[in-house]
Design an enzyme around this catalytic site. Structure first.
Site: not given
Ligand code: AMP
Length: 217
Positions: A13, A87, A126, A159, A170
């Site tokens: 993404k 999400r 990563r 990370r 996840r």
């Molecule tokens: P990402 O970098 O998009 O994978 O986001 C990292 C973490 O942020 C996720 O594993 C969630 O804990 C939180 N997060 C990001 N976007 C959302 C969302 N739309 N709703 C809820 N939690 C989110």
């Protein structure tokens, strides 16, 4: 143009959203990046989100919806690309309501398709640069010197949420709560599936084709 990019963690993404915004001159709104920024600044929201993020769970909908509605309100006329949001089906519904209030709607939803095994390989390998934000992969895109950023020479890091345990969690969260968002959009919006298991360039090509069609419609 208002675009939503959906897909499992590790589906690409971030990569595709960066390419879309630079090609079509849109604003990139990544909920994960905004949350990491809030954490780095030590804000109240950042502190609340921390525990959820580090254990691979979703941050509660009310916090996320308020955060993203604020970001969307400040977006330029040209439009935006949403990355990592919505999400949950509830977030998607709240987003539609918020846009409707200002006479707007999502123009296209791009769903990046990928299998869990590929996600696990991509994410656990990563490595990110804490100084300049560059992203590498131990086998797919290794830095010239192991563990060192090509751009600025800083020590690369993994990370906290890219470890195998957290990636599994996840993925579980994704299948339970986020995959239904694709179903919601399929029934209500202009929705396109893109195979994201191959090269990023191939997928980008297909995405650009869809967005150009929309631009000229
Ligand atoms: P990402 O970098 O998009 O994978 O986001 C990292 C973490 O942020 C996720 O594993 C969630 O804990 C939180 N997060 C990001 N976007 C959302 C969302 N739309 N709703 C809820 N939690 C989110």
């Amino acid at each position: 143009m208002r675009v939503v990019v959906l897909g499992a963690p590790g589906a690409g993404k971030g990569t595709h959203c960066k390419r879309i915004v630079s090609e079509f001159d849109l604003l990139h709104l990544s909920s994960g990046d905004i949350l990491r920024q809030e954490r780095a600044e030590g804000t109240e929201l950042g502190k609340k989100a921390q525990g959820y993020m580090d254990s691979g769970q979703l941050v509660p909908d009310d916090l996320i919806v308020a955060m993203m509605a604020g970001a969307i309100n400040n977006a330029p006329e040209a439009g935006f690309v949403l990355d990592g949001f919505p999400r949950t089906v509830n977030q998607a519904e709240e987003l539609d309501k918020a846009l409707e209030k200002s006479g707007q709607s999502i123009d296209i939803v791009i769903n990046l398709d990928i299998d869990d095994e590929t996600v696990m390989q991509r994410m656990t390998g990563r490595r990110v640069c804490p100084e300049c934000g560059a992203v590498f992969h131990v086998t797919n895109m290794p830095p010239k010197v192991e563990g060192v950023c090509d751009n600025c020479g800083a020590q690369l890091q993994q990370r906290k949420d890219d470890t195998p345990e957290v990636v599994s969690k996840r993925l579980e969260t994704y299948h339970e709560q986020t995959a239904p968002v694709a179903g919601y959009y399929k029934n209500t919006h202009n929705f396109v599936d893109i195979d994201s298991s191959g090269s990023a360039d191939e997928a980008t090509e297909k995405i650009f084709e869809e967005l150009r069609k929309l631009q000229s419609a």
